[in-house]
Scaffold this motif. Structure first.
Motif, PDB file in Angstrom:
ATOM      1  N   PHE A 252      -2.746   3.801   1.977  1.00 28.85           N
ATOM      2  CA  PHE A 252      -1.668   2.882   1.612  1.00 28.85           C
ATOM      3  C   PHE A 252      -1.738   1.596   2.434  1.00 28.85           C
ATOM      4  CE2 PHE A 252      -0.304   6.624  -0.505  1.00 28.85           C
ATOM      5  CZ  PHE A 252       0.484   6.187  -1.559  1.00 28.85           C
ATOM      6  N   ASN A 253      -1.129   0.552   1.873  1.00 27.80           N
ATOM      7  CA  ASN A 253      -1.325  -0.805   2.382  1.00 27.80           C
ATOM      8  C   ASN A 253      -0.294  -1.205   3.442  1.00 27.80           C
ATOM      9  OD1 ASN A 253      -2.458  -3.305   2.674  1.00 27.80           O
ATOM     10  ND2 ASN A 253      -1.611  -4.162   0.790  1.00 27.80           N
ATOM     11  N   PHE A 254      -0.191  -0.384   4.471  1.00 26.71           N
ATOM     12  CA  PHE A 254       0.583  -0.761   5.651  1.00 26.71           C
ATOM     13  C   PHE A 254      -0.154  -0.197   6.858  1.00 26.71           C
ATOM     14  CE2 PHE A 254       3.816  -0.139   8.930  1.00 26.71           C
ATOM     15  CZ  PHE A 254       4.411  -1.391   8.962  1.00 26.71           C
ATOM     16  N   TRP A 256      -3.180  -0.154   7.323  1.00 28.60           N
ATOM     17  CA  TRP A 256      -4.344   0.598   6.839  1.00 28.60           C
ATOM     18  C   TRP A 256      -5.498   0.465   7.825  1.00 28.60           C
ATOM     19  CZ3 TRP A 256      -9.285  -1.099   5.378  1.00 28.60           C
ATOM     20  CH2 TRP A 256     -10.077  -0.157   4.713  1.00 28.60           C
ATOM     21  N   PRO A 276      -7.250  -0.862   1.216  1.00 25.51           N
ATOM     22  CA  PRO A 276      -5.921  -0.367   0.879  1.00 25.51           C
ATOM     23  C   PRO A 276      -5.749  -0.238  -0.627  1.00 25.51           C
ATOM     24  CG  PRO A 276      -5.792  -2.223   2.420  1.00 25.51           C
ATOM     25  CD  PRO A 276      -7.207  -2.144   1.950  1.00 25.51           C
ATOM     26  N   ALA A 286       1.966   3.426  -5.594  1.00 28.96           N
ATOM     27  CA  ALA A 286       2.459   2.171  -5.036  1.00 28.96           C
ATOM     28  C   ALA A 286       3.033   1.262  -6.123  1.00 28.96           C
ATOM     29  CB  ALA A 286       1.340   1.458  -4.277  1.00 28.96           C
ATOM     30  N   TRP A 368       4.080   3.291   4.785  1.00 27.63           N
ATOM     31  CA  TRP A 368       4.120   2.217   3.789  1.00 27.63           C
ATOM     32  C   TRP A 368       5.496   2.101   3.148  1.00 27.63           C
ATOM     33  CZ3 TRP A 368       4.734   2.234  -1.653  1.00 27.63           C
ATOM     34  CH2 TRP A 368       4.529   0.982  -2.264  1.00 27.63           C
ATOM     35  N   GLU A 372       6.772  -1.288   4.530  1.00 29.80           N
ATOM     36  CA  GLU A 372       6.593  -2.339   3.534  1.00 29.80           C
ATOM     37  C   GLU A 372       7.792  -2.474   2.601  1.00 29.80           C
ATOM     38  OE1 GLU A 372       4.880  -5.403   1.384  1.00 29.80           O
ATOM     39  OE2 GLU A 372       4.118  -4.512   3.236  1.00 29.80           O
TER      40      GLU A 372
END
Length: 428
Positions: A252-254, A256, A276, A286, A368, A372
């Motif tokens: 996931f894009n936090f 990463w 990510p 997501a 995330w 995020e």
């Protein structure tokens, strides 16, 4: 709902297994064997003796090994040979591989819901409860399977201005008990709606989103086995540059890949992907969460990712051992996370703690969704000492978390209510 009492005739099982294997051999898209290439190193389970605290456990995790369970001075891990060698260099003792779980006499893999049976279960529940349930498809897996979801609410076809929560399960393929818990939760809400005032209240005043199997390709592959022991498969089935599969819970894009909490080795159980959201299923999850951002405001107030095993309730962050982070986790945020987590764990007989109290991870769902999206986020680690508890234990295990799930649903209106700060944070 658990179905441990329902067994398939052996002949039908044999026919289905033969068909599945034949499809795999033909490389039919969407079949359990459609993925390639084969792993360059094979992962097996081991016992690691010596790690006594979070720092030492993090040293083990930084090799890329997946930590399956934490005991005093001992870990159960899944690791490839290069990771085993790295752990030994740290000075810890690594045992011979643990024996694979033995099948229960008379039981088969299909004592747990298969992907097809999960879909049938969902269709049946939705057909029986059309006024409060609605099936949806969040997206497609890498091999083209539907990632199924269910919305539960009164006026279910209308997007009402009500607190929302999302519960996902089976992001790690071998964690079969998690899908059973998710389906049991669906049963709690639908069966209890007509008879239980508390349940009716929650369904009438919440929008509940549930995804019982978010890694269907991995789940199908893991279940392509003639015993309950399965393949011990954790990742998705998407080919990577050197092997197969991405650990969706490191993708996931936090933060990463920020902090040594995942691996760059494609054969590793904690391989974080090429970037990510490079995992097909990660992107689906997501995107769904982002779709609930309506008019610039995230509608989801609570998130739960159900895992097994270890009997834990975890909350963010996993990438840092700091309890609070300026701009990301205030003292009030942390206190509310801790209060709800502790309350749920008490009802389950689980241990509550911040994720990094175990060991450092990065790119996880919880980090995330909170870091995020500012959604209060938890992980349940169900079960006892195996990814494949005997089917006879399914009912007993899922019962332990029923009350906690209702508490989670309740707090979706205002998590800060757990610390008495609802007027400060949630007043209209």
């Amino acid at each position: 709902m658990p179905k441990s009492s329902r067994m398939r005739p052996r002949l039908l099982l044999a026919v289905l297994s033969t068909v599945a294997l034949a499809l795999a051999g033909l490389g039919v898209p969407g079949s359990a064997g459609a993925s390639a290439p084969a792993p360059s190193e094979s992962s097996r389970q081991y016992t690691v003796t010596g790690p006594k605290n979070a720092q030492q456990r993090t040293e083990v995790a930084r090799t890329g090994a997946a930590i399956d369970a934490v005991l005093p001075g001992e870990l159960t891990i899944s690791a490839i040979p290069s990771e085993v060698a790295a752990i030994k260099k740290l000075g810890f003792t690594v045992s011979r591989p643990l024996p694979a779980p033995k099948p229960t006499p008379g039981a088969s893999a299909t004592s747990y819901h298969t992907y097809a049976e999960m879909r049938q279960e969902v269709d049946s529940v939705v057909a029986a409860n059309p006024q409060i349930t609605q099936k949806f498809v969040a997206g497609k897996s890498y091999e083209g399977r539907d990632i199924i979801g269910i919305k539960i609410s009164d006026n279910v076809a209308t997007d009402e201005n009500e607190p929302e929560l999302l519960v996902i399960a089976n992001i790690h393929a071998r964690e079969r008990l998690t899908a059973e818990q998710a389906l049991d939760y669906l049963g709690q809400l639908t069966k209890g709606y007509a008879t239980d005032t508390r349940v009716k209240n929650l369904v009438d005043n919440r929008e509940i989103w549930l995804m019982p199997m978010v890694n269907p390709d991995g789940q199908v592959y893991d279940m392509t086995s003639d015993t309950q022991a399965g393949r011990m498969w954790r990742k998705n089935r998407q080919p990577n540059p050197t092997s197969t599969g991405t650990d969706l819970n490191r993708n996931f894009n936090f933060k990463w890949g920020c902090c040594g909490g995942s691996s760059t080795n494609g054969a590793s159980e904690t391989y974080r992907g090429t970037g990510p959201e490079s995992g097909t299923e990660t992107k689906v999850i997501a995107n769904f969460v982002r779709s609930r951002n309506v008019g610039g405001k995230q509608q989801l107030k609570m998130f739960l990712d159900i895992h097994s095993y270890s009997q834990l309730v975890l909350w963010p962050f996993g990438y840092t051992t700091n309890n609070t982070v300026p701009g990301s986790m205030s003292a009030d945020d942390e206190a509310a996370h801790r209060a709800i987590g502790t309350e749920m764990a008490r009802s389950q007989g689980f241990t509550p703690e911040q994720s990094s109290d175990l060991y450092i991870t990065d790119g996880s769902t919880n980090d995330w969704t909170w870091g995020e999206q500012r959604i209060f986020s938890y992980t349940f680690e169900l079960g006892t000492n195996t990814f494949y508890p005997p089917p006879s234990q399914i009912d007993q295990q899922v019962q332990r978390s029923r009350e906690a799930l209702l508490k989670l649903t309740d707090y979706a209106d205002c998590p800060y209510r757990a610390t008495g700060k609802q007027d400060q944070y949630c007043k209209a």
